[in-house]
Design a protein around this motif. Structure first.
Motif, short mmCIF file in Angstrom:
data_model
loop_
_atom_site.label_atom_id
_atom_site.label_comp_id
_atom_site.label_asym_id
_atom_site.label_seq_id
_atom_site.Cartn_x
_atom_site.Cartn_y
_atom_site.Cartn_z
N GLY A 1 0.82 -1.21 0.00
CA GLY A 1 0.00 0.00 0.00
C GLY A 1 0.85 1.26 0.00
N LEU A 2 1.94 1.23 0.76
CA LEU A 2 2.84 2.37 0.80
C LEU A 2 3.48 2.61 -0.57
N ALA A 3 3.90 1.52 -1.21
CA ALA A 3 4.51 1.64 -2.53
C ALA A 3 3.51 2.21 -3.54
N HIS A 4 2.27 1.72 -3.49
CA HIS A 4 1.21 2.19 -4.38
C HIS A 4 0.96 3.68 -4.20
N ALA A 5 0.91 4.13 -2.95
CA ALA A 5 0.63 5.54 -2.67
C ALA A 5 1.80 6.44 -3.03
N MET A 6 3.01 6.04 -2.65
CA MET A 6 4.19 6.88 -2.89
C MET A 6 4.49 7.03 -4.38
N ALA A 7 4.24 5.98 -5.15
CA ALA A 7 4.52 6.03 -6.58
C ALA A 7 3.41 6.70 -7.37
N GLY A 8 2.24 6.90 -6.73
CA GLY A 8 1.12 7.54 -7.43
C GLY A 8 0.59 6.71 -8.58
N LEU A 9 0.50 5.39 -8.38
CA LEU A 9 0.06 4.50 -9.45
C LEU A 9 -1.43 4.66 -9.72
N SER A 10 -1.79 4.53 -10.98
CA SER A 10 -3.20 4.48 -11.34
C SER A 10 -3.73 3.09 -11.01
N THR A 11 -5.03 2.90 -11.13
CA THR A 11 -5.61 1.59 -10.82
C THR A 11 -5.07 0.51 -11.74
N ARG A 12 -4.94 0.82 -13.01
CA ARG A 12 -4.43 -0.18 -13.95
C ARG A 12 -2.95 -0.45 -13.72
N GLN A 13 -2.21 0.57 -13.33
CA GLN A 13 -0.82 0.32 -12.97
C GLN A 13 -0.74 -0.56 -11.73
N ALA A 14 -1.69 -0.36 -10.81
CA ALA A 14 -1.72 -1.15 -9.58
C ALA A 14 -1.95 -2.62 -9.90
N VAL A 15 -2.79 -2.91 -10.90
CA VAL A 15 -3.03 -4.29 -11.30
C VAL A 15 -1.71 -4.96 -11.69
N LEU A 16 -0.93 -4.28 -12.51
CA LEU A 16 0.35 -4.82 -12.96
C LEU A 16 1.35 -4.90 -11.81
N PHE A 17 1.39 -3.86 -10.99
CA PHE A 17 2.33 -3.82 -9.87
C PHE A 17 2.07 -4.94 -8.87
N PHE A 18 0.82 -5.11 -8.46
CA PHE A 18 0.50 -6.16 -7.48
C PHE A 18 0.76 -7.55 -8.06
N ALA A 19 0.51 -7.71 -9.36
CA ALA A 19 0.76 -9.00 -10.00
C ALA A 19 2.27 -9.29 -10.05
N LEU A 20 3.07 -8.29 -10.43
CA LEU A 20 4.51 -8.48 -10.53
C LEU A 20 5.15 -8.73 -9.16
N SER A 21 4.74 -7.97 -8.16
CA SER A 21 5.32 -8.15 -6.83
C SER A 21 4.95 -9.52 -6.25
N THR A 22 3.73 -9.99 -6.55
CA THR A 22 3.33 -11.32 -6.10
C THR A 22 4.14 -12.39 -6.82
N LEU A 23 4.33 -12.20 -8.12
CA LEU A 23 5.14 -13.13 -8.91
C LEU A 23 6.55 -13.24 -8.33
N LYS A 24 7.12 -12.10 -7.98
CA LYS A 24 8.47 -12.08 -7.41
C LYS A 24 8.51 -12.79 -6.06
N THR A 25 7.50 -12.58 -5.23
CA THR A 25 7.45 -13.22 -3.91
C THR A 25 7.40 -14.73 -4.02
N VAL A 26 6.55 -15.23 -4.91
CA VAL A 26 6.44 -16.68 -5.10
C VAL A 26 7.74 -17.24 -5.66
N ASP A 27 8.33 -16.55 -6.62
CA ASP A 27 9.57 -17.02 -7.23
C ASP A 27 10.70 -17.08 -6.21
N ASP A 28 10.71 -16.16 -5.26
CA ASP A 28 11.74 -16.14 -4.22
C ASP A 28 11.70 -17.38 -3.34
#
Length: 318
Positions: free
Chosen positions: A249-276
Motif C-alpha cells: 500500500g505504501l509503494a502504491h501511494a508513494m509512486a502515485g500509481l493508477s488503478t491499472r498500474q496497480a493491477v500490474l504492480f500487485f501481479a509483478l510483486s506477487t510473482l516475485k514473492t512466489v519465485d523467491d
C-alpha cells in the motif's frame, strides 16, 4: 523568427480533450474495464490472488515431476520439506489464506476511498509545458523552439505514456521489495541505500534479539525452514500485515500509481514473492538474476537465521 523573451510555455504542444485514439499508446485498452464484467479496482485485488496460486501450483507441479533436468536446480531434497519444516502444508495454506483475506479487505477499503480522476489531455498539456521549459532552458529560445515545433508533441507523449509509468513502476517495486527485505535484510547492500538498508537490518536484528518479538511473531517465518512456492506468504498475521500489506500500500501511494498500474504492480510483486520461495535456482529465470534477494538468498536466510534466531533469543533470556 523567435522572440527571445517569449515564454517557454508558448512552445508547449496542445492536446485537445477528449484525446484522439492516435494519441494513446499501443498498450492502452480503450474499454472502461480491462476484464469485462469486473471493475479495474476489483481486478487489482483479484490479480495477485490468481497469480499467487497459479504460479505456486506451477512450481508445485515442477516439484512433483522429479525430472532430472529440474532436480539439478533444486535447492533442497524433497525429504527435507517433511523432516526440517516445523509447520505442515495444511497450516501453511490456512495462514496464507488468512493473510490474503486481510490483504483483500484492506485493499478494498483503500481502493473504495481512493477516487481516481483521469484527465489524460490535461496531464499531457501539463507535461508538455514542463518539457518545453526544460528544452528551452537547455537549448535556448530559437533552437529549443524549433525543436519543440518539430518534436514537442511526440516527446511529451513519450514522457507521459512511457517514461513516467516506467519510473513509477520501478519506484513502487523498490519500495515494496524494500519493505519485504525487512524480513530478509542484506547488510552488504548498505552502500546503495545506507539509511533504508540500515533501518531494515536493525529492524530484523531486533526481531531476532527481542525474545517476545521472535517467539510471538517472527519465529513463524522460520518455521518454514525449507521454503516452497505456496508458502511464500507464510508469516505471523501481524508481520504479514505490517510488511506485505502495508508495504504494498505504501509503494502504491508513494509512486502515485493508477488503478491499472496497480493491477500490474500487485501481479509483478506477487510473482516475485512466489519465485523467491520456489525452492529452485533456475539459471534461466529472469527474476533470479534481476534481484539479489532471490530463491538462493531466501534459502540461506532461512536456514542460517532459523538457527541464529532461537540462539539469540535464548541468550537474551540468559
Amino acid at each position: 523568427m523567435f522572440n527571445s523573451s517569449s515564454s517557454a510555455e508558448a512552445f508547449a504542444p496542445h492536446f485537445s480533450s477528449p484525446l484522439p485514439a492516435s494519441s494513446y499508446p499501443v498498450y492502452h485498452v480503450h474499454r472502461a474495464d480491462l476484464v469485462p464484467g469486473m471493475t479495474d479496482k476489483v481486478l487489482s485485488l483479484v490479480a495477485p490472488l490468481v497469480v499467487y496460486w497459479a504460479f505456486s501450483l506451477f512450481f508445485h507441479l515442477l516439484d512433483s515431476l522429479n525430472w532430472d533436468a529440474l532436480e539439478r536446480h533444486r535447492i533442497h531434497e524433497p525429504e527435507e520439506v517433511k523432516t526440517k519444516n516445523r509447520v505442515t502444508p495444511g497450516e501453511v495454506v490456512v495462514a496464507v489464506l488468512l493473510q490474503q483475506v486481510i490483504q483483500t479487505v484492506v485493499g478494498f477499503v483503500w481502493l473504495v476511498s481512493d477516487e481516481e480522476v483521469s484527465d489524460p489531455a490535461g496531464d499531457l498539456n501539463a507535461w508538455g509545458r514542463t518539457v518545453a521549459k526544460v528544452v528551452i532552458g537547455a537549448a535556448g529560445t530559437r533552437t529549443g523552439g524549433e525543436w519543440m515545433a518539430k518534436h514537442g508533441q511526440r516527446a511529451t507523449e513519450l514522457v507521459y505514456w512511457w517514461a513516467l509509468p516506467t519510473v513509477q513502476m520501478a519506484f513502487a517495486l523498490c519500495v515494496s521489495l524494500s519493505a519485504a527485505t525487512l524480513r530478509c535484510p542484506d547488510p552488504k547492500r548498505s552502500d546503495r541505500s545506507f539509511v533504508l538498508d540500515g533501518w531494515q537490518y536493525m529492524m530484523h536484528r531486533t526481531a531476532h534479539q527481542v525474545t517476545f518479538l521472535y517467539r510471538t511473531v517472527h519465529s513463524w517465518h522460520h518455521r518454514l525452514y525449507v521454503p516452497y512456492a505456496y508458502g511464500a506468504l507464510y508469516n505471523h498475521p501481524l508481520e504479514g500485515f505490517a510488511l506485505d500489506t502495508c508495504g504494498s500500500g505504501l509503494a502504491h501511494a508513494m509512486a502515485g500509481l493508477s488503478t491499472r498500474q496497480a493491477v500490474l504492480f500487485f501481479a509483478l510483486s506477487t510473482l516475485k514473492t512466489v519465485d523467491d520461495h520456489c525452492g529452485f535456482a533456475f539459471p534461466w529465470d529472469p527474476l533470479q538474476h534481476l534481484f539479489g534477494n532471490n530463491a538462493d538468498y531466501h534459502d540461506i536466510h532461512r536456514t542460517f537465521l532459523s538457527c541464529v534466531g532461537p540462539r539469540l533469543a535464548l541468550r537474551m533470556t540468559g
